[in-house]
Structure formats: C-alpha cells, structure tokens
Design a protein around this motif. Structure first.
Motif, short mmCIF file in Angstrom:
data_model
loop_
_atom_site.label_atom_id
_atom_site.label_comp_id
_atom_site.label_asym_id
_atom_site.label_seq_id
_atom_site.Cartn_x
_atom_site.Cartn_y
_atom_site.Cartn_z
N ALA A 1 1.73 5.60 -16.17
CA ALA A 1 1.45 4.20 -15.79
C ALA A 1 1.32 4.04 -14.28
CB ALA A 1 2.59 3.32 -16.30
N LEU A 2 2.01 4.89 -13.52
CA LEU A 2 2.04 4.72 -12.06
C LEU A 2 0.67 4.89 -11.43
CD1 LEU A 2 5.35 6.59 -11.10
CD2 LEU A 2 5.02 4.18 -11.62
N LEU A 3 -0.10 5.87 -11.92
CA LEU A 3 -1.39 6.18 -11.31
C LEU A 3 -2.36 5.01 -11.34
CD1 LEU A 3 -2.71 9.72 -12.29
CD2 LEU A 3 -2.17 8.81 -10.05
N VAL A 4 -2.67 4.55 -12.56
CA VAL A 4 -3.69 3.51 -12.72
C VAL A 4 -3.20 2.18 -12.16
CG1 VAL A 4 -5.10 2.26 -14.39
CG2 VAL A 4 -4.62 4.68 -14.74
N THR B 1 0.84 -1.21 0.00
CA THR B 1 0.00 0.00 0.00
C THR B 1 0.87 1.26 0.00
OG1 THR B 1 -1.73 -1.19 1.20
CG2 THR B 1 -1.85 1.22 1.21
N ILE B 2 1.87 1.29 0.88
CA ILE B 2 2.76 2.45 0.96
C ILE B 2 3.49 2.66 -0.36
CG2 ILE B 2 4.90 3.34 2.03
CD1 ILE B 2 3.91 1.99 4.67
N THR B 3 3.97 1.55 -0.96
CA THR B 3 4.69 1.63 -2.24
C THR B 3 3.81 2.23 -3.33
OG1 THR B 3 5.93 -0.35 -1.63
CG2 THR B 3 6.01 0.30 -3.94
N ILE C 1 13.32 8.18 -3.74
CA ILE C 1 11.99 7.57 -3.57
C ILE C 1 11.76 6.52 -4.66
CG2 ILE C 1 9.50 8.02 -3.49
CD1 ILE C 1 10.24 10.91 -2.59
N GLY C 2 12.18 6.85 -5.90
CA GLY C 2 12.02 5.92 -7.02
C GLY C 2 12.81 4.64 -6.82
N CYS D 1 4.09 5.96 -5.20
CA CYS D 1 4.26 6.11 -6.65
C CYS D 1 3.18 7.02 -7.24
CB CYS D 1 4.22 4.75 -7.34
SG CYS D 1 5.66 3.74 -6.96
N ALA D 2 1.93 6.85 -6.77
CA ALA D 2 0.84 7.72 -7.24
C ALA D 2 1.13 9.17 -6.85
CB ALA D 2 -0.49 7.26 -6.65
#
Length: 526
Positions: free
Chosen positions: A122-125, A20-22, A181-182, A26-27
């Motif tokens: 791509a990260l959002l969805v 969840t945190i990951t 962070i990435g 990213c979002a």
C-alpha cells in the motif's frame, strides 16, 4: 467541483516538504525491504535451521502479498480515507518488521513477511498519489521525479545496507531498522497528510469479495510460479502446473467479475485510456530492466569475480546517484513541454547502449573500474524512463482515475521485475548448460595445446608434493573450473545482449503514443 477538491489538497512551503519527505521515506522503506533480505538469507537459514527451499519463502511471501494489495490500494483508500489507510499501512509494516526480527522459526518469519508485504504494498502507490496531490498542476512532473528517486534508488540501497547490518550486527537488524522510521512516518502522516472526499463508503455486503478472491488467486499464483518456476523445473512440477492453471482461470474470472459488478475492487475500465494502456506496458518493461539488472549484476560480481555481498551492492550506488541527480532535470523538461515519447525513446536507446557495453565488458577479470561508466549510463537510462513513463501513463486521466492508474503502473512495475528475474534465472540455467556442451570439446586431450596445458598443470601440482595421478586429477579439475567460468561469462554476455535488443525493439513502439500526449494534462493530474 472536482477540480476545486483537487486544488484543496495542494500544499505549499514547509508543509509540502514534510509530506514529500514522509511519502518518499515510506516508498523507500517498502522497496528497500524487497531486496535487503537477499544478502541475509544464509544467516537466516543458519539461525532458524531452514532449508534453501524454505528460506526462499522469505522473499516469495513478501512479493505475493505486495503484488496482491497494490491493485486494491485505490479502492481501499476510498473505503477508509487515504490518510487513515496510509497510516494504518505504515503501522502494519512497522509492527510486522518487529515481529520478523523476533521470529523463532522459518514459518513464523514467512507469515510475518506476508503481513509486512500487505502493509508495504500500500505504501508505494499511496505515497505516489499523496505526492502528486500535494503539488500544483504545473509542478506535477517534478512531483513524479521526487517520487521516482525513492523507487529507483530503493532496490539498489537494499543489498549494501543489508550486507552492512548482517556483517556488523545480525540479520534481525535488517527489520529493526524500519521501526524508528515507521514510527516517525506514522506521526507525520497523521499530522500533515489530508484525504480527499471520496463520497459514500460501501457496506460489507457491497464489497467485491469475489473480485478480491479472484485477484488473489490470479496474482498470488502467478507470483509463486515466477519465483519458484526455475528451481522446481517449471511445468515438470505438478504444483507449478496447477498454480499456472489457477492463475489463468483466476485472471479470466477476475476480468469478468470486474466488468459486470457495480462496485469493482479494481476499475478495469480506466484501461480504456490509451496513454494509461501504453504507459502500463512500458512500466512493465521498466520493471524488467530495473529489477532484472539489479538482480543479475550482483550475481555476476559474486559468482565470477568473487566479490562480497556488500561490495556487489555498493557497485550499483553510482548508477542510483546518477538517476537521482537526473530526476529533477527530467521533471523540469516535462514541465517545459518536452514530449515524453522522445525522452522514453532516448531512455530505451541508452539502456540498449548500457546492455551492449556490459556484453562487451564481460570477462572473468572485469574490475569495478570497468563497470563504473556502463552503470552510470544505466542510471541515465533509468532516469529518462521512469518519470516520463509515469507521467505519460497518468497524463490524460481525471480525478479518482489517477489513483486507479497509479495502482496499475505500480502493479506492472512489480510484475515486470518478477518476470524479469524469472526469465533471467531460467536463461542463466539454460545458456550455462548449452555453453558447457559447446566448450567441453575444447579440452580434448589429443589436442597438442590442451596436452601442454595439462602437463604444465600436472608439473605444477607435482612440484607441490602431489603424486603423478593426484596432480593429473587436479589439472583436470582446474580445466573443468576454467570451462565453468568461461561458460558462465558467455551466459551473462548473452543475457545482456538479449536484454539490450529487447529495449531497442521498444523504440519504434513509442510512436504509438498519440499526438498531444507528450504534455501532461495539468488540469487533470491528481
């Protein structure tokens, strides 16, 4: 079999917390990067020797790449495996961030921002789908609430964070901050995230290349038109006109291709689902309200009240905190069976109250203490809208359709924001002109009140050592400035009023949501 596959992706305990945190991280990264550059544009322009038109491409390139890749994420996840696709997207985003910070000229920066947008979209969805999959059926409302915190808070954190980094370091650090962070997110993704089994991958020949081309031409052209329409005078500009035509024909060709091709890049048939159709429309309106208000409030506070970029950004923090605090309660309410349509209707009404309150507050002297409570109300409205709309849109979809539905809602939220900013920018320009025309007669020198005001200002400037003619010219300049400020304030009042009524009009249409859609089909959500 499909339900067993979905259940096998549910996580528990520490593992679910880490996933969840990951995903939220990213979002957040992706969304913060859409707004963090806004406050750094002047510094970039100075150090890279770019014009104002050139520097706007730093925002446009990212937005175009973002909105092109979002509808394709479900297909790309199937093709490469969700975990691999998510990890590679983080790597692309992180490497592009490093390259953005090291860009030596404006077009290098624009190219790297485009690449960053391809990774970021791509990260959002994918983050939304990963979070949803990791929670058991009964907890899916809470999963959307947790994801929503990242999506709602992100646009607000961008400006103050960007302002702080630019003021205390230099503009490349708004990109460098993504790198650690990435790296952490990539390691956590490869270690903890699992992929569902999607079946056979397509060969290169089976890939819907024409669909990709039509999608890119339609969405890319539309995004450019929305970003640059007002500054280029809309359809009086040949490029804007040409891209508008390309966008329309691209859309028609895209729809035709996706309906007839055996392996479409975007499954449009999923839109036959009534809840998803209504949900995508409301997601568009949510994007309009979220990005539109995030855009207009800092402009008002900076141009009229004279605030710094950092202060303007910090003003929105209480609103985001309110939304964040509300999310778990909204998630719980949905879990307990409170119909989403009532929550959405309440959200639209509260957004109307916020907009009308802002309309009544607008003055050249409005302080942060006056804006605090309306912005808290905005946070409540966003909280009531985001989770119910998202869960409603996905509530009656099954299996792989969930990822496809999430791609549509993600795209519509971004496009709603782009339309909102384009419409608001145009209205600011048009209303400003109209109010100026309406106010100019009020400074008629034959009016005794105006005469007294001019004489008083003239005496003031003469007392400071100016000649009579210079003092008179400066008196007229002061009046001209007053007219400009009053015209701008009236413009913002109008925009908030129209925005409020647009949200109020949505309330009756919430009744279109079919009976039984208020509860999430927990056996289907994936």
């Amino acid at each position: 079999m499909q339900e067993q596959e979905e259940d096998s992706l549910v996580e528990y305990g520490t593992r679910r917390i880490i996933i969840t945190i990951t995903a939220v991280l990213c979002a957040l990264l992706e969304i913060i990067d859409t707004t963090i550059v806004n406050v750094a544009l002047n510094d970039m322009r100075g150090s890279l020797g770019a014009t104002l038109t050139d520097i706007a491409w730093v925002i446009t390139a990212y937005a175009i790449a973002n909105v092109i890749v979002i509808p394709m994420t479900s297909w790309l996840s199937k093709q490469f495996g969700r975990r691999n696709y998510f990890a590679v997207s983080i790597v692309i985003f992180t490497v592009a961030s490093f390259l953005c910070g090291n860009a030596t000229n404006i077009w290098e920066l624009v190219a790297f921002r485009f690449i960053q947008g391809l990774g970021g979209g791509a990260l959002l969805v994918t983050a939304q789908t990963i979070i949803t999959e990791s929670y058991p059926a009964a907890k899916r409302g809470m999963a959307q609430a947790i994801y929503g915190m990242g999506v709602i808070v992100g646009p607000t954190l961008g400006p103050p964070l960007g302002g702080y980094l630019v003021d205390n370091f230099s503009w490349p650090y708004i990109f460098y901050i993504n790198i650690p962070i990435g790296i952490i997110a990539t390691i956590l993704t490869l270690t903890y995230v699992r992929s569902p089994k999607f079946g056979e991958k397509l060969s290169v020949k089976q890939v819907d290349w024409w669909g990709i081309l039509f999608l890119a031409s339609f969405i890319g052209s539309l995004q450019f038109v929305l970003e640059h329409g007002q500054q280029d005078d809309w359809f009086n500009d040949n490029l804007i006109t040409a891209l508008s035509v390309i966008s329309v024909f691209g859309l028609i060709a895209f729809i035709w291709r996706e309906m007839v091709y055996e392996h479409p890049i975007v499954n449009l048939r999923v839109l036959k689902n009534n809840n998803l159709r209504i949900g995508t429309i409301y997601t568009f309106i949510l994007g309009f309200g979220l990005y539109g208000t995030t855009f207009i409030i800092p402009i008002y506070t900076q141009s009229i009240l004279g605030w710094t970029a950092t202060d303007a950004g910090l003003l929105l923090i209480p609103s985001s905190i309110t939304t964040g605090l509300m999310m778990p309660f909204i998630g719980k309410a949905i879990e307990r069976g409170v119909p989403q349509k009532y929550l959405v209707a309440a959200g639209f009404i509260i957004f109307f109250i916020f907009s009308y309150w802002m309309h009544n507050l607008m003055t050249p002297d409005t302080g942060s203490e006056h804006l605090f409570w309306p912005l808290v109300i905005r946070g409540v409205g966003l909280g009531l809208l985001f989770v119910p709309i998202t869960t409603l849109a996905l509530s009656t979809l099954k299996g792989k359709e969930i990822g496809e539905g999430a791609a549509f809602t993600g795209m519509m939220r971004q496009l709603g924001g782009s339309f909102g900013i384009a419409i608001i920018t145009t209205l600011i320009f048009r209303f400003n002109q109209q109010h100026r025309v309406d106010l100019i007669p009020n400074i008629n020198p034959t009016n005794p009140i105006v005469q007294n005001r001019i004489q008083g200002l003239q005496q003031l400037f003469m007392g400071k050592g100016f000649s009579a003619n210079e003092a008179l010219a400066r008196a007229y300049q002061v009046l001209e400035g007053t007219i400009r400020i009053q015209g701008t304030v009236l413009t913002y009042m109008d925009i908030f009023l129209y925005m409020g009524f647009a949200f109020l009009i949505c309330v009756p249409f919430v009744l279109l949501i079919k009976k039984g859609a208020g509860k999430v089909d927990t056996s289907a959500v994936h």
